[in-house]
Design a protein around this motif. Structure first.
Motif, PDB file in Angstrom:
ATOM      1  N   VAL A 130     -46.922  39.108 -97.825  1.00 18.24           N
ATOM      2  CA  VAL A 130     -47.107  40.408 -97.168  1.00 18.24           C
ATOM      3  C   VAL A 130     -46.408  41.507 -97.967  1.00 18.24           C
ATOM      4  O   VAL A 130     -46.917  42.629 -98.087  1.00 18.24           O
ATOM      5  CB  VAL A 130     -46.572  40.360 -95.721  1.00 18.24           C
ATOM      6  CG1 VAL A 130     -46.695  41.731 -95.060  1.00 18.24           C
ATOM      7  CG2 VAL A 130     -47.332  39.328 -94.908  1.00 18.24           C
ATOM      8  N   GLY A 131     -45.241  41.184 -98.538  1.00 16.34           N
ATOM      9  CA  GLY A 131     -44.536  42.159 -99.371  1.00 16.34           C
ATOM     10  C   GLY A 131     -45.357  42.596-100.568  1.00 16.34           C
ATOM     11  O   GLY A 131     -45.378  43.782-100.928  1.00 16.34           O
ATOM     12  N   ILE A 132     -46.050  41.650-101.194  1.00 20.38           N
ATOM     13  CA  ILE A 132     -46.915  41.983-102.335  1.00 20.38           C
ATOM     14  C   ILE A 132     -48.015  42.943-101.901  1.00 20.38           C
ATOM     15  O   ILE A 132     -48.329  43.924-102.594  1.00 20.38           O
ATOM     16  CB  ILE A 132     -47.516  40.703-102.936  1.00 20.38           C
ATOM     17  CG1 ILE A 132     -46.417  39.841-103.568  1.00 20.38           C
ATOM     18  CG2 ILE A 132     -48.586  41.032-103.989  1.00 20.38           C
ATOM     19  CD1 ILE A 132     -46.894  38.474-104.030  1.00 20.38           C
ATOM     20  N   CYS A 145     -39.446  50.333 -97.689  1.00 24.07           N
ATOM     21  CA  CYS A 145     -38.476  49.819 -96.714  1.00 24.07           C
ATOM     22  C   CYS A 145     -38.988  48.536 -96.063  1.00 24.07           C
ATOM     23  O   CYS A 145     -38.211  47.591 -95.830  1.00 24.07           O
ATOM     24  CB  CYS A 145     -38.194  50.866 -95.641  1.00 24.07           C
ATOM     25  SG  CYS A 145     -37.205  52.265 -96.232  1.00 24.07           S
ATOM     26  N   ILE A 146     -40.274  48.493 -95.769  1.00 26.10           N
ATOM     27  CA  ILE A 146     -40.861  47.282 -95.194  1.00 26.10           C
ATOM     28  C   ILE A 146     -40.752  46.127 -96.187  1.00 26.10           C
ATOM     29  O   ILE A 146     -40.411  44.987 -95.821  1.00 26.10           O
ATOM     30  CB  ILE A 146     -42.325  47.531 -94.794  1.00 26.10           C
ATOM     31  CG1 ILE A 146     -42.388  48.488 -93.603  1.00 26.10           C
ATOM     32  CG2 ILE A 146     -43.029  46.214 -94.443  1.00 26.10           C
ATOM     33  CD1 ILE A 146     -43.788  48.944 -93.247  1.00 26.10           C
ATOM     34  N   VAL A 147     -41.036  46.405 -97.465  1.00 27.76           N
ATOM     35  CA  VAL A 147     -40.931  45.365 -98.490  1.00 27.76           C
ATOM     36  C   VAL A 147     -39.498  44.859 -98.595  1.00 27.76           C
ATOM     37  O   VAL A 147     -39.267  43.642 -98.690  1.00 27.76           O
ATOM     38  CB  VAL A 147     -41.421  45.901 -99.854  1.00 27.76           C
ATOM     39  CG1 VAL A 147     -41.164  44.874-100.955  1.00 27.76           C
ATOM     40  CG2 VAL A 147     -42.906  46.230 -99.793  1.00 27.76           C
ATOM     41  N   VAL A 148     -38.538  45.773 -98.590  1.00 28.48           N
ATOM     42  CA  VAL A 148     -37.122  45.363 -98.647  1.00 28.48           C
ATOM     43  C   VAL A 148     -36.789  44.440 -97.475  1.00 28.48           C
ATOM     44  O   VAL A 148     -36.154  43.398 -97.640  1.00 28.48           O
ATOM     45  CB  VAL A 148     -36.197  46.593 -98.652  1.00 28.48           C
ATOM     46  CG1 VAL A 148     -34.742  46.182 -98.426  1.00 28.48           C
ATOM     47  CG2 VAL A 148     -36.318  47.352 -99.960  1.00 28.48           C
ATOM     48  N   GLY A 149     -37.224  44.818 -96.276  1.00 30.33           N
ATOM     49  CA  GLY A 149     -36.971  43.989 -95.106  1.00 30.33           C
ATOM     50  C   GLY A 149     -37.612  42.610 -95.212  1.00 30.33           C
ATOM     51  O   GLY A 149     -36.996  41.586 -94.874  1.00 30.33           O
ATOM     52  N   LEU A 150     -38.854  42.580 -95.701  1.00 29.98           N
ATOM     53  CA  LEU A 150     -39.561  41.308 -95.844  1.00 29.98           C
ATOM     54  C   LEU A 150     -38.880  40.399 -96.868  1.00 29.98           C
ATOM     55  O   LEU A 150     -38.739  39.185 -96.647  1.00 29.98           O
ATOM     56  CB  LEU A 150     -41.013  41.568 -96.266  1.00 29.98           C
ATOM     57  CG  LEU A 150     -41.932  42.161 -95.202  1.00 29.98           C
ATOM     58  CD1 LEU A 150     -43.234  42.646 -95.824  1.00 29.98           C
ATOM     59  CD2 LEU A 150     -42.226  41.130 -94.098  1.00 29.98           C
ATOM     60  N   VAL A 172     -37.921  37.150-106.274  1.00 31.38           N
ATOM     61  CA  VAL A 172     -37.649  37.802-104.989  1.00 31.38           C
ATOM     62  C   VAL A 172     -36.491  38.791-105.131  1.00 31.38           C
ATOM     63  O   VAL A 172     -36.542  39.911-104.613  1.00 31.38           O
ATOM     64  CB  VAL A 172     -37.324  36.747-103.913  1.00 31.38           C
ATOM     65  CG1 VAL A 172     -36.913  37.432-102.612  1.00 31.38           C
ATOM     66  CG2 VAL A 172     -38.525  35.850-103.661  1.00 31.38           C
ATOM     67  N   GLY A 173     -35.441  38.390-105.865  1.00 35.45           N
ATOM     68  CA  GLY A 173     -34.286  39.267-106.045  1.00 35.45           C
ATOM     69  C   GLY A 173     -34.616  40.554-106.772  1.00 35.45           C
ATOM     70  O   GLY A 173     -34.250  41.655-106.322  1.00 35.45           O
ATOM     71  N   SER A 200     -42.543  41.192-110.076  1.00 34.83           N
ATOM     72  CA  SER A 200     -41.482  40.250-109.719  1.00 34.83           C
ATOM     73  C   SER A 200     -41.913  39.351-108.563  1.00 34.83           C
ATOM     74  O   SER A 200     -41.692  38.132-108.587  1.00 34.83           O
ATOM     75  CB  SER A 200     -40.208  41.012-109.344  1.00 34.83           C
ATOM     76  OG  SER A 200     -39.724  41.762-110.436  1.00 34.83           O
ATOM     77  N   GLN A 201     -42.526  39.955-107.564  1.00 32.78           N
ATOM     78  CA  GLN A 201     -42.969  39.170-106.416  1.00 32.78           C
ATOM     79  C   GLN A 201     -44.109  38.221-106.781  1.00 32.78           C
ATOM     80  O   GLN A 201     -44.177  37.097-106.271  1.00 32.78           O
ATOM     81  CB  GLN A 201     -43.393  40.101-105.289  1.00 32.78           C
ATOM     82  CG  GLN A 201     -42.238  40.875-104.676  1.00 32.78           C
ATOM     83  CD  GLN A 201     -42.687  41.766-103.544  1.00 32.78           C
ATOM     84  OE1 GLN A 201     -43.047  41.305-102.469  1.00 32.78           O
ATOM     85  NE2 GLN A 201     -42.683  43.069-103.779  1.00 32.78           N
ATOM     86  N   ILE A 202     -44.986  38.666-107.657  1.00 29.64           N
ATOM     87  CA  ILE A 202     -46.073  37.781-108.106  1.00 29.64           C
ATOM     88  C   ILE A 202     -45.500  36.596-108.871  1.00 29.64           C
ATOM     89  O   ILE A 202     -45.980  35.456-108.738  1.00 29.64           O
ATOM     90  CB  ILE A 202     -47.081  38.574-108.963  1.00 29.64           C
ATOM     91  CG1 ILE A 202     -47.870  39.546-108.076  1.00 29.64           C
ATOM     92  CG2 ILE A 202     -48.042  37.635-109.690  1.00 29.64           C
ATOM     93  CD1 ILE A 202     -48.740  40.516-108.840  1.00 29.64           C
ATOM     94  N   LEU A 203     -44.457  36.839-109.684  1.00 27.63           N
ATOM     95  CA  LEU A 203     -43.782  35.743-110.375  1.00 27.63           C
ATOM     96  C   LEU A 203     -43.236  34.734-109.374  1.00 27.63           C
ATOM     97  O   LEU A 203     -43.423  33.511-109.528  1.00 27.63           O
ATOM     98  CB  LEU A 203     -42.645  36.292-111.242  1.00 27.63           C
ATOM     99  CG  LEU A 203     -41.710  35.239-111.867  1.00 27.63           C
ATOM    100  CD1 LEU A 203     -42.467  34.380-112.864  1.00 27.63           C
ATOM    101  CD2 LEU A 203     -40.514  35.914-112.526  1.00 27.63           C
TER     102      LEU A 203
END
Length: 232
Positions: free
Chosen positions: A188-190, A17-22, A100-101, A141-144
């Motif tokens: 931070v999401g990663i 949930c935190i990652v989704v918010g970020l 990100v998507g 995906s986020q690393i990309l």
């Protein structure tokens, strides 16, 4: 699963949930890059910043002061890339946006899977596998997106974030740009996704230890477990 194992799995729900918010914040805010803008005036460079530019993945803001007050202007990133192909690379932008998507989608799936796994009494591992896959997919995906935007920043945006019309009137931003907080939401999401993966690994190892202990304490454990599976 034991209560401890379920607690670890359920903890990943909050991480997801935190990652989704970020990632939602990263997509919707306009601070992936920040830059001052300065101007050559009568052969000299203004010492104080005379303008500021910031934009995200889709939109941004530019405010330049030519001596009569700041002239605000909204930036459309797509139009900026089309008109200034030497200032921003479309494919790197696309990689960041898609990263990100897809990271957002994968983390949303991970959040749902963590709730389903915690509430389930079945010993089947399908949901746990989905939980692992979705978290790993989110991380990749986020690393990309992270890599694409860093390359975009250092190869293009550090040299210029202004239009040709601005540069023709002696504005420049070379060496004045920096990464904004919208980009750091992604970073931070990663970290949170890797934290989730660590919790899942710990949960799997704990469950294995509990099963080995149960087999050691109760020789008939395998037959009971098999019987319980047949009931399902």
């Amino acid at each position: 699963m034991s209560i401890k194992t379920r607690s670890l799995v359920f903890a990943t729900f909050f991480g997801s949930c935190i990652v989704v918010g970020l990632l939602v914040a990263a997509l919707t805010t306009d601070y992936w890059v920040l830059s001052e803008a300065k101007r050559h005036t009568n052969g000299t460079i203004t010492k104080e910043p005379a303008g500021k530019v910031n934009f995200g993945l889709f939109s941004g803001y530019k405010g330049l002061n030519i001596g009569y007050g700041v002239r605000p202007e909204t930036i459309n990133v797509m139009l900026f890339m089309q008109s200034e192909p030497d200032s921003m690379n479309y494919w790197l932008w696309l990689g960041a946006a898609l990263g990100v998507g897809f990271g957002l989608l994968a983390s949303a799936i991970a959040a749902i899977a963590s709730v389903l796994k915690t509430a389930s009494i079945s010993k089947k591992r399908g949901t746990l596998i989905l939980l692992f896959i979705s978290n790993v997919a989110s991380a990749l995906s986020q690393i990309l997106a992270f890599i694409c935007w860093l390359v975009q920043f250092f190869q293009y945006l550090t040299h210029n974030v202004l239009t040709t019309a601005d540069r023709e009137t002696h504005w420049y931003s070379h060496g004045l740009a920096s990464l904004g907080h919208s980009f750091y939401f992604l970073v931070v999401g990663i970290l949170f996704v890797f934290f989730n993966i660590g919790l899942l690994i710990a949960a799997v190892n704990m469950e294995r230890r509990e099963r080995r202990k149960a087999r050691h304490d109760d020789p008939a454990y395998d037959e009971k477990a098999q019987g319980a599976i047949m009931l399902y």
